[in-house]
Scaffold this active site. Sequence first.
Site, short mmCIF file in Angstrom:
data_model
loop_
_atom_site.label_atom_id
_atom_site.label_comp_id
_atom_site.label_asym_id
_atom_site.label_seq_id
_atom_site.Cartn_x
_atom_site.Cartn_y
_atom_site.Cartn_z
N ASN A 166 -1.18 2.10 5.69
CA ASN A 166 -0.19 1.03 5.07
C ASN A 166 0.44 0.21 6.41
O ASN A 166 1.01 0.76 7.37
CB ASN A 166 0.89 1.76 4.47
CG ASN A 166 2.02 0.87 4.10
OD1 ASN A 166 3.14 1.34 3.94
ND2 ASN A 166 1.79 -0.44 3.78
N GLY A 167 0.14 -0.93 6.27
CA GLY A 167 0.60 -1.86 7.54
C GLY A 167 -0.41 -2.84 7.77
O GLY A 167 -1.39 -3.01 7.00
N GLU A 216 8.13 -13.96 -11.85
CA GLU A 216 7.30 -12.90 -11.46
C GLU A 216 6.52 -11.91 -12.40
O GLU A 216 5.54 -11.42 -12.04
CB GLU A 216 7.94 -11.97 -10.34
CG GLU A 216 9.14 -11.16 -11.04
CD GLU A 216 9.97 -10.54 -9.78
OE1 GLU A 216 9.37 -9.99 -8.82
OE2 GLU A 216 11.30 -10.49 -9.84
N ARG A 225 3.60 -0.06 -5.18
CA ARG A 225 3.31 -0.56 -3.75
C ARG A 225 1.91 -1.40 -3.46
O ARG A 225 1.82 -1.97 -2.54
CB ARG A 225 3.48 0.54 -2.70
CG ARG A 225 4.65 1.45 -2.54
CD ARG A 225 4.46 2.36 -1.60
NE ARG A 225 4.44 1.77 -0.29
CZ ARG A 225 5.50 1.62 0.42
NH1 ARG A 225 6.86 1.93 -0.01
NH2 ARG A 225 5.40 1.04 1.53
N TRP A 230 -2.54 -2.73 -1.79
CA TRP A 230 -2.19 -4.15 -1.72
C TRP A 230 -2.83 -4.83 -0.63
O TRP A 230 -2.54 -4.82 0.44
CB TRP A 230 -0.74 -4.37 -2.04
CG TRP A 230 -0.37 -5.67 -2.19
CD1 TRP A 230 -0.15 -6.17 -3.48
CD2 TRP A 230 -0.02 -7.03 -1.37
NE1 TRP A 230 0.33 -7.34 -3.36
CE2 TRP A 230 0.37 -7.81 -2.30
CE3 TRP A 230 0.05 -7.01 -0.19
CZ2 TRP A 230 0.80 -9.19 -1.85
CZ3 TRP A 230 0.46 -8.17 0.61
CH2 TRP A 230 0.76 -9.27 -0.25
N HIS A 272 19.91 -35.81 -9.83
CA HIS A 272 19.54 -36.37 -8.76
C HIS A 272 17.88 -36.28 -8.63
O HIS A 272 17.48 -36.07 -7.57
CB HIS A 272 20.21 -35.57 -7.64
CG HIS A 272 21.67 -35.89 -7.43
ND1 HIS A 272 22.18 -37.32 -7.38
CD2 HIS A 272 22.51 -35.07 -7.87
CE1 HIS A 272 23.39 -37.03 -7.54
NE2 HIS A 272 23.73 -35.97 -7.82
N GLU A 332 18.28 -16.11 -9.74
CA GLU A 332 17.64 -14.68 -10.14
C GLU A 332 16.86 -14.72 -11.16
O GLU A 332 15.85 -14.13 -11.34
CB GLU A 332 18.89 -13.74 -9.97
CG GLU A 332 18.38 -12.17 -10.13
CD GLU A 332 17.34 -11.67 -9.32
OE1 GLU A 332 16.85 -12.20 -8.41
OE2 GLU A 332 16.75 -10.57 -9.66
N CYS A 355 0.79 -1.14 -0.03
CA CYS A 355 0.04 0.02 -0.01
C CYS A 355 0.87 1.29 0.01
O CYS A 355 2.00 1.27 0.63
CB CYS A 355 -0.83 0.09 1.29
SG CYS A 355 -2.16 -1.39 1.43
N LYS A 412 5.78 -3.72 -4.47
CA LYS A 412 7.32 -3.63 -4.45
C LYS A 412 7.95 -3.57 -2.96
O LYS A 412 9.03 -4.14 -3.12
CB LYS A 412 7.68 -2.11 -5.01
CG LYS A 412 8.99 -1.71 -5.13
CD LYS A 412 9.62 -2.20 -6.16
CE LYS A 412 11.15 -1.88 -6.41
NZ LYS A 412 11.88 -3.03 -6.99
N LYS A 439 13.06 -13.78 -11.78
CA LYS A 439 12.42 -12.70 -12.50
C LYS A 439 11.55 -13.17 -13.61
O LYS A 439 10.20 -12.56 -14.10
CB LYS A 439 13.64 -12.00 -13.37
CG LYS A 439 14.49 -11.05 -12.98
CD LYS A 439 14.01 -9.85 -12.39
CE LYS A 439 13.51 -9.78 -10.94
NZ LYS A 439 14.35 -9.71 -10.04
C1 F6R Z 1 12.04 -9.26 -7.05
C2 F6R Z 1 11.79 -8.44 -5.89
C3 F6R Z 1 11.70 -9.07 -4.66
C4 F6R Z 1 12.45 -8.03 -3.63
C5 F6R Z 1 12.26 -8.59 -2.08
C6 F6R Z 1 13.16 -7.76 -1.24
O1 F6R Z 1 12.02 -8.65 -8.26
O2 F6R Z 1 11.90 -7.24 -6.20
O3 F6R Z 1 11.95 -10.34 -4.48
O4 F6R Z 1 13.93 -8.39 -3.81
O5 F6R Z 1 10.80 -8.14 -1.68
O6 F6R Z 1 12.73 -6.55 -1.33
P1 F6R Z 1 13.83 -5.47 -0.56
O7 F6R Z 1 15.10 -5.61 -1.42
O8 F6R Z 1 13.27 -4.10 -0.58
O9 F6R Z 1 13.93 -5.94 1.03
#
Ligand code: F6R
Length: 608
Positions: A100-101, A488, A27, A74, A504, A481, A2, A603, A485
């Site tokens: 937010n929270g 998501e 967010r 969110w 395995h 990684e 949020c 995010k 990507k």
């Molecule tokens: C993936 C992504 C998330 C963040 C994770 C940690 O693309 O963005 O996996 O890496 O939520 O977020 P931070 O780095 O802000 O703690």
Amino acid sequence: MCGIVGFVGKREASPILIEGLSKLEYRGYDSAGVAILDGDKLNVTKCKGRLANLEDKLETTPLKGCVGIGHTRWATHGEPSDLNSHPHTTEDGTISVVHNGIIENYIHLREWLMTKGYNFASETDTEVIPHLVDYFYDGDLTDAVMKAVAKMEGSYAIGVVCSKEPDKVVAVRKDSPLIVGLGKEESFIASDIPAILNHTRDIYLLNDKEFVVMTKDGVKLLSEEGEEIKRDIYHVTWNADAAEKGGFEHFMIKEIHEQPKVIKDTMTSRIMPGKPVTLDDIKITKEQIENIDKIYIVACGTAYHAGVVGKYVIEKLARIPVEIEVASEFRYRDPIINERTLMMVISQSGETADTLAALREAKKQGARVIAVTNVVGSSVSREADDVLYTWAGPEIAVASTKAYVTQLIAMYMIALFFAENKKTISEETIDQIKKEMLTLPEKAEKVLENKETIQKFTAKTYMHKDMFFLGRGLDYAVAMEGSLKLKEISYIHSEAYAGGELKHGPIALIEKGTIVIAGATQEDLFDKMVSNIKEVKTRGANVLGITCEGHDEIEKTVDSALYIPKVMDILSPVVSVIPLQLLSYYMAIQKGCDVDKPRNLAKSVTVE
Ligand code: F6R
């Protein structure tokens, strides 16, 4: 989760709130809403869906007034719906709240408020807040918010307006981000700086349980005891453009292209051949470094993957044992920590709830904490003993790209800093690594110039439902990684495996046409990796091999080959991750996905 904004000034609040929310949509984007005071009348407009839906509603029925709050959601408690959207308002329409929270004791508060005659319209935890404020309201909104907050447990950044005090926004934060913007005869609150950057660069950073009272006369900060707080103004030096798309179709592709620059920015004045690594906000002494017997690196998602590389390079260069763990597991498993443990948390936002909780746990048990974060003044930066800022600039796309490469640079710098202090490798080797690091921006640029192979590959493969990423050593870390990507933003199921581990079990899933993306950038492991590629080729896989220039022999084994510039093995993740970021981007584009706002994601994960 949020985003919240608030405004008090002489201009119309509605466009300012909407513009702010558009910068916070990363967010959350399940629903959006605003509450605006028009004289002593409080008007609320809110609806399910993207901000564009709210904008349409406001276009049809505009809200007038110069004081207001806004929210982009969110969903946690209660499905995305009009009713569950914020702001939440008292039944008599006098008090509105954005939040937010998570209010962890909301069930108890809800039941208690019901005994006092309050009715609830939504399924949210937030709705208890306006009712609580109303319960305590006795002609002073600030006092009522303070009393309400004293009853609340959990995390919150809230903005409150009341039609009985129509020139005021009251706000407070605990474990959720909130900043205050100071304009000319106007002021703002927001979950993040880009939301207000078109209006002011002067901000107050808030600590937990600090209250903000914004009126037309200015901003007052109060402690939970009600005492006025003096705070230095933090002047934002980066440009609002940094948070705009700048001609690119999406923030994600813009941020991928910014990587050469941010890699350079993160190293500037810190890495210089012939000179010790300089890390300004890391105050740990040589003696303290020598005393460390174990490092924990704790993070989530992409930041965790940067930590996997961190483990490898710190152990290799500084010879200190490193354990890497996801924050959500670490905090609940009673890890062995003492004064000789160094805790390192990595977090782009610096606000991730699990990472913050792990940091607090480690501190409680006596560990020194280094935070690697991208956001100045974020919670982790303030609570850690030492901070290393990554200079990636604001990262807006939900999928992290440029923050990841700067986190990798941070890992190399910390590893070199420890190695210099402990003298675990020769000065010549340290200098060689530093020199090679300084070539990384140029090498990253070269990879970006060579998008065609990726575009061709994605055009032929985007309709597949599953893919595999393989690698050995640091290529395995990058494979993790790449796989995240892809999942998501393109919603293609994928798995990352260590090349040697596939046989395995998971090799059972390889059949004719299965897509495999194989990294083979590590010189020492190249032949072994080629053998692993052959194992999947024999079973019918369609393989894209990623290796360094000069290894053309890979073409005998793979279906498509992609070359990255030759780079020292330990530094290769910085360059080899870029084709994987592009791969996920173009897969998502081919599939018509909303790249910057992938479903179900936000995010910044400021709830558990
Ligand atoms: C993936 C992504 C998330 C963040 C994770 C940690 O693309 O963005 O996996 O890496 O939520 O977020 P931070 O780095 O802000 O703690």
